[in-house]
Structures are given as structure tokens and as C-alpha cells.
Scaffold this motif. Structure first.
Motif, PDB file in Angstrom:
ATOM      1  N   LEU A   1      -7.974  -5.173  12.803  1.00 18.53           N
ATOM      2  CA  LEU A   1      -9.061  -4.758  12.046  1.00 18.53           C
ATOM      3  C   LEU A   1      -9.390  -5.916  10.677  1.00 18.53           C
ATOM      4  CD1 LEU A   1      -9.054  -1.048  11.933  1.00 18.53           C
ATOM      5  CD2 LEU A   1     -10.189  -2.581  13.791  1.00 18.53           C
ATOM      6  N   THR A   2     -10.422  -5.729  10.355  1.00 19.83           N
ATOM      7  CA  THR A   2     -10.995  -6.581   9.074  1.00 19.83           C
ATOM      8  C   THR A   2     -11.522  -5.837   8.027  1.00 19.83           C
ATOM      9  OG1 THR A   2     -13.246  -6.880   9.478  1.00 19.83           O
ATOM     10  CG2 THR A   2     -11.648  -8.455  10.534  1.00 19.83           C
ATOM     11  N   LYS A   3     -11.768  -6.018   6.918  1.00 18.93           N
ATOM     12  CA  LYS A   3     -12.122  -5.475   5.824  1.00 18.93           C
ATOM     13  C   LYS A   3     -13.667  -4.872   6.228  1.00 18.93           C
ATOM     14  CE  LYS A   3      -8.777  -5.377   2.788  1.00 18.93           C
ATOM     15  NZ  LYS A   3      -8.081  -4.110   2.715  1.00 18.93           N
ATOM     16  N   ASP A   4     -14.544  -5.256   7.230  1.00 19.19           N
ATOM     17  CA  ASP A   4     -15.565  -5.081   7.678  1.00 19.19           C
ATOM     18  C   ASP A   4     -15.417  -3.666   8.648  1.00 19.19           C
ATOM     19  OD1 ASP A   4     -17.355  -6.641   6.400  1.00 19.19           O
ATOM     20  OD2 ASP A   4     -16.924  -7.942   7.733  1.00 19.19           O
ATOM     21  N   ASP A   5     -14.214  -3.219   8.873  1.00 20.20           N
ATOM     22  CA  ASP A   5     -13.892  -2.119   9.657  1.00 20.20           C
ATOM     23  C   ASP A   5     -13.509  -0.960   8.807  1.00 20.20           C
ATOM     24  OD1 ASP A   5     -14.464  -3.376  12.248  1.00 20.20           O
ATOM     25  OD2 ASP A   5     -12.302  -4.256  11.804  1.00 20.20           O
ATOM     26  N   PHE A   6     -13.629   0.314   9.247  1.00 20.65           N
ATOM     27  CA  PHE A   6     -13.383   1.462   8.480  1.00 20.65           C
ATOM     28  C   PHE A   6     -12.505   2.625   8.906  1.00 20.65           C
ATOM     29  CE2 PHE A   6     -17.784  -0.078   7.627  1.00 20.65           C
ATOM     30  CZ  PHE A   6     -17.614  -0.439   6.242  1.00 20.65           C
ATOM     31  N   VAL A   7     -11.705   2.986   8.270  1.00 24.22           N
ATOM     32  CA  VAL A   7     -10.946   4.238   8.530  1.00 24.22           C
ATOM     33  C   VAL A   7     -11.285   5.437   7.563  1.00 24.22           C
ATOM     34  CG1 VAL A   7      -8.626   5.341   8.884  1.00 24.22           C
ATOM     35  CG2 VAL A   7      -8.834   2.923   9.571  1.00 24.22           C
ATOM     36  N   ILE A   8     -11.925   6.603   8.186  1.00 21.14           N
ATOM     37  CA  ILE A   8     -12.233   7.366   7.386  1.00 21.14           C
ATOM     38  C   ILE A   8     -11.472   8.732   7.324  1.00 21.14           C
ATOM     39  CG2 ILE A   8     -14.330   8.785   6.978  1.00 21.14           C
ATOM     40  CD1 ILE A   8     -16.166   7.151   8.246  1.00 21.14           C
ATOM     41  N   VAL A   9     -10.932   9.229   6.137  1.00 20.49           N
ATOM     42  CA  VAL A   9     -10.314  10.418   6.082  1.00 20.49           C
ATOM     43  C   VAL A   9     -10.883  11.484   5.947  1.00 20.49           C
ATOM     44  CG1 VAL A   9      -7.981  11.352   5.047  1.00 20.49           C
ATOM     45  CG2 VAL A   9      -8.074   8.995   5.139  1.00 20.49           C
ATOM     46  N   LEU A  10     -10.931  12.548   6.730  1.00 22.27           N
ATOM     47  CA  LEU A  10     -11.935  13.664   6.380  1.00 22.27           C
ATOM     48  C   LEU A  10     -11.345  14.739   5.422  1.00 22.27           C
ATOM     49  CD1 LEU A  10     -12.418  14.065  10.225  1.00 22.27           C
ATOM     50  CD2 LEU A  10     -14.067  13.281   8.559  1.00 22.27           C
ATOM     51  N   GLY A  11     -10.943  14.436   4.360  1.00 18.89           N
ATOM     52  CA  GLY A  11     -10.707  15.493   3.183  1.00 18.89           C
ATOM     53  C   GLY A  11      -9.134  15.473   3.126  1.00 18.89           C
ATOM     54  N   ASP A  12      -8.932  15.980   2.033  1.00 17.25           N
ATOM     55  CA  ASP A  12      -7.411  16.369   1.416  1.00 17.25           C
ATOM     56  C   ASP A  12      -6.650  14.724   1.500  1.00 17.25           C
ATOM     57  OD1 ASP A  12      -7.835  18.745   0.750  1.00 17.25           O
ATOM     58  OD2 ASP A  12      -6.391  19.610   2.435  1.00 17.25           O
ATOM     59  N   PHE A  13      -7.374  13.951   1.054  1.00 14.75           N
ATOM     60  CA  PHE A  13      -6.996  12.535   1.098  1.00 14.75           C
ATOM     61  C   PHE A  13      -5.833  12.328   0.137  1.00 14.75           C
ATOM     62  CE2 PHE A  13      -6.934   8.085  -1.163  1.00 14.75           C
ATOM     63  CZ  PHE A  13      -6.896   7.528   0.099  1.00 14.75           C
ATOM     64  N   GLY A  14      -5.597  12.997  -1.119  1.00 16.50           N
ATOM     65  CA  GLY A  14      -4.339  13.055  -1.888  1.00 16.50           C
ATOM     66  C   GLY A  14      -4.391  12.365  -3.151  1.00 16.50           C
ATOM     67  N   ILE A  15      -5.643  12.115  -3.707  1.00 17.88           N
ATOM     68  CA  ILE A  15      -5.744  11.699  -5.066  1.00 17.88           C
ATOM     69  C   ILE A  15      -5.044  12.642  -6.006  1.00 17.88           C
ATOM     70  CG2 ILE A  15      -7.049  11.024  -7.150  1.00 17.88           C
ATOM     71  CD1 ILE A  15      -6.903   8.827  -5.178  1.00 17.88           C
ATOM     72  N   TRP A  16      -3.800  12.528  -6.602  1.00 18.20           N
ATOM     73  CA  TRP A  16      -3.173  13.524  -7.254  1.00 18.20           C
ATOM     74  C   TRP A  16      -3.007  13.253  -8.604  1.00 18.20           C
ATOM     75  CZ3 TRP A  16      -3.821  17.971  -5.383  1.00 18.20           C
ATOM     76  CH2 TRP A  16      -2.977  19.139  -5.539  1.00 18.20           C
ATOM     77  N   LYS A  17      -1.862  12.755  -9.035  1.00 16.69           N
ATOM     78  CA  LYS A  17      -1.076  12.458 -10.211  1.00 16.69           C
ATOM     79  C   LYS A  17      -1.193  11.041 -10.205  1.00 16.69           C
ATOM     80  CE  LYS A  17       1.022  16.750 -11.525  1.00 16.69           C
ATOM     81  NZ  LYS A  17       2.528  17.445 -12.052  1.00 16.69           N
TER      82      LYS A  17
END
Length: 252
Positions: free
Chosen positions: A27-43
């Protein structure tokens, strides 16, 4: 190309490694992987910064919806800039990692995506405690010693009321759908409309303002497919409704 996956809970280096996701090499930066929530931005720790840097160095661009297990004190602060992104607005977490905002619409690979994150936490039956509550150490000790596994969370440490949308966010979501004529190629969310939720759990009787809003979208909107996470399972619930967890699914 666009790929979808479910809740990562900060385990980006496991889920999106080339061993688990060999397609990522091509893949390249023009391709996308989408996480459907609970990604995990935490501390904001050295470990999280390292892992986000690792993710930013992947060949592709990572997008995510918020779920109910995110640090909303950070996501609702000025830490991450708000930027125009493919016809909507998103938060830039890293140069190639973006948070798709509630009620925004994006055009990716020529398709319209309507995004609306958030969900009610279901692992809080023993309550939401405040920082400093003496029960926290007692219940943590019970867990460590193999006693009762208490289901509690601590406000501003492991639970945030912003897991559910505000009325302003719901109003913005409706305004965006009005602009789209209540049509989208794909709808992305973390939780499901209440009707679909009950298909997954027939005994479920509760609802909340997010499920009610998503039910409104489910009934009124014209869409090709709707993908969501949250339930830690993989299933085509209906012909158009799909729940994803560990699978990394190529959409287009």
C-alpha cells in the motif's frame, strides 16, 4: 485501496504488522486502513508515542473512529489539530494518522463515507468511580488476588462521559445527512442502531441517545453498506450491516 478493521485497543503493532497484515506492504499513503472505534488513544506516554510513530511509518494512512474506550480529555482538547480532510474535517494525530469526527462525511476512493463514533460502555456494572475513591485499590487488589473481578471504571482515567455524543454532535450529524440528501455509499460507526444491536443480543432492553440516533439513520438513510465494531465478533448481521473485529477486510 481501503481496508476496515475493528477495535484495536492500542494494539496497532500487533494488528497492523506485516506479519498480520501482509497486504500492507503493497500500500501507499493514498491507501487507507480504517479502525471502527476503540482505537486506543489513552495516556500520553513514551510507549504510546513510540507506537503512534511506528503506525505513522506504515506505508498506508490510518483512519479511526472514536469508540467508548478513548481518552476524550485528549481528543476534545487542542492537542490534536483539526484539519480539512477529504471533504470533511478530521483530527490529525500524526501526519498519516487521523481521527474521523462524529457526523462528518468524507470522500475516499470516489465513495461517500458517513462517520459517527462513540458507544456506551458495557463493562461498568459496578459503577463509575472518582479519582481517589478508596474502593479503587480494594477492588484492584481483589482482581490481583483472584477474587471478584469488579467491573468499574474511573472518571477521567478510564471512562469519559463524552463516549456518548452531545446534542450538538447529533445535530451536526443530521445537518451533514441533510446536505447529503440522507444518502451515503458507506456508513461507519462504533456501535449499532438499537434494532441491529438487538439482533446481536436479543435480551438487550436498554437504549441511549446514540443508539436512538443511529436507529434514525438506519431507518431514514439510503446506504450501500454499514460497518461497525464494538461487539468483538465478526458477522454479516444483515445483507447491509456488518460487524468487524480482528478481521482486516478489503472494502475497495
Amino acid at each position: 485501496m481501503i481496508y476496515l478493521t475493528g477495535d484495536t485497543h492500542t494494539e496497532w503493532m500487533t494488528r497492523l504488522s506485516f506479519q498480520a497484515f501482509p497486504e500492507g506492504r503493497e500500500l501507499t499513503k493514498d491507501d487507507f486502513v480504517i479502525v471502527l472505534g476503540d482505537f486506543g488513544i489513552w495516556k500520553d506516554t513514551k510507549g504510546e508515542r513510540y507506537q503512534l510513530g511506528w503506525l505513522d511509518e506504515r506505508p498506508f494512512t490510518t483512519l479511526f473512529l472514536d469508540g467508548n474506550h478513548e481518552n476524550f480529555d485528549r481528543l476534545y482538547s487542542d492537542e490534536f489539530p483539526l484539519v480539512p480532510f477529504h471533504g470533511g474535517f478530521a483530527q490529525r494525530i500524526r501526519p498519516s494518522v487521523y481521527h474521523l469526527l462524529r457526523g462528518e462525511a468524507y470522500t475516499l476512493e470516489g465513495h461517500t463515507f458517513y462517520a459517527f463514533g462513540g458507544a456506551s460502555s458495557h463493562d461498568i456494572s459496578d459503577g463509575i468511580l472518582q479519582v481517589g475513591d478508596p474502593r479503587i485499590k480494594l477492588w484492584q487488589r481483589d482482581r490481583a488476588w483472584g477474587g471478584k473481578f469488579w467491573l468499574f471504571r474511573v472518571e477521567h482515567e478510564s471512562w469519559w462521559k463524552e463516549e456518548l455524543p452531545s446534542e450538538d454532535e447529533i445535530a451536526h450529524g443530521r445537518d451533514t445527512l441533510d446536505r447529503l440528501g440522507w444518502r451515503a455509499d458507506y456508513i461507519l460507526s462504533h456501535c449499532a442502531p438499537i434494532e441491529v444491536h438487538r439482533m446481536l443480543d436479543p435480551k438487550w432492553t436498554k437504549t441511549d441517545r446514540l443508539m436512538d440516533f443511529l436507529q434514525e439513520v438506519y431507518e431514514k438513510a439510503s446506504f450501500g453498506h454499514w460497518f461497525f465494531g464494538h461487539y468483538h465478533t465478526e458477522m454479516n448481521v444483515t445483507e447491509k450491516m456488518h460487524v468487524i473485529y480482528r478481521q482486516i477486510f478489503r472494502l475497495c
